[in-house]
Motif scaffolding. Structure first.
Motif: not given
Length: 282
Positions: A236-241, A243-265
């Motif tokens: 997800a981090t690779t795609h966020v870094n 991708l330039s088109e926001e509609k695709y980038k935002s979806k991978w960013e959502w997944l990246k944030n969810k992974c970070e929350a679970h890893l922190k937990e």
């Protein structure tokens, strides 16, 4: 033990028109694969997903006595589990199970009527949720995101033919409200399955999660281990870094944030466990 397989006709009649729950999942980015003529990758995706295609089965498990009693016309007393109907068409997957296939648990099985009402359909629909989790995780292996919705109503299903209001409802929910790579649950289904109460009573069940926009979704990351989550986070981090088109980038960013929350937990749980272990040893 004896296994007996029954088709959905046992529950919906010859016309295959039944009341039930459906999951509609859309594969995101599939049109790009087609436009780029990436047919080898498409074939691998389709081949992987097609292994789950089914017209739906009720799998009954019985011992010899239960089976003999059943053959003699007595009510069936064995166990049942359900393999949902699963159809794949281009970038859309539909999974369903008829409500009439859900059996009532034995009297006295639960402590009270409220618990019985909450648990009755939820547990028997577990395969529907499991299929959804597995599907989204499997698509991630192919670098593909997915989103969708769960709805309820009357559905016609006969081999490759599907139609019905819940399919339309799920499609509208997916298009207008899912937004991110998640499968959301309609308000009607939440109420029908008492999911709000279920989540309140059983905080250990991580399968359902409310998102920041108050949409309840299937949390397919919940039961992944640290290694699996870390791999998805890196992807997800690779795609966020990149991708330039926001509609695709935002979806991978959502997944990246969810992974970070679970890893922190997981990290917090590990630290807490180590602290308790150290205290016990000392």
């Amino acid at each position: 033990m004896i296994n007996l397989n029954f088709s959905f006709k046992e529950f919906s009649g010859d016309h295959q028109y039944y009341e039930g729950y459906i999951v509609l999942v859309d594969i995101l980015g599939f049109s790009n694969l087609i436009e780029n003529e990436n047919f080898h990758h498409i074939h691998k995706v389709m081949e992987s997903l097609s292994s789950d295609i089914s017209n739906g089965e009720i799998i009954i498990t019985a011992n010899q006595d239960e089976y003999n009693n059943y053959l003699n016309g007595e009510p069936f007393s064995g166990g049942k589990r359900f393999k949902p109907a699963y159809t794949l068409f281009s970038d859309t997957i539909i999974i369903s199970i008829p409500v009439s296939a859900i059996i009532k648990d034995p009297e006295g099985y639960y402590l009270n009527e409220e618990e019985a009402k909450i648990s009755l359909m939820y547990w028997h629909l577990a395969p529907l949720f499991s299929y959804t989790e597995r599907l989204q995780a499997k698509l991630l292996e192919f670098d593909l995101l997915s989103r969708g919705a769960i709805s309820y109503g009357k559905i016609y299903h006969n081999d490759k033919i599907w139609f019905g209001k819940p399919i339309i409802d799920a499609h509208r929910l997916e298009q207008n409200h899912s937004k991110y790579p998640r499968v959301i649950i309609s308000d009607f289904v939440i109420k029908h399955l008492n999911l709000d109460k279920k989540i309140t009573l059983d905080t250990s069940d991580l399968r359902f999660k409310y998102d920041f926009d108050n949409k309840l979704y299937i949390n397919y990351l919940a039961y992944m281990n640290e290694v699996e989550l870390d791999a998805i986070h890196k992807k997800a981090t690779t795609h966020v870094n990149n991708l330039s088109e926001e509609k695709y980038k935002s979806k991978w960013e959502w997944l990246k944030n969810k992974c970070e929350a679970h890893l922190k937990e997981i990290k917090n749980q590990t630290q807490s466990f180590n602290a308790i272990l150290t205290h016990i040893i000392i």
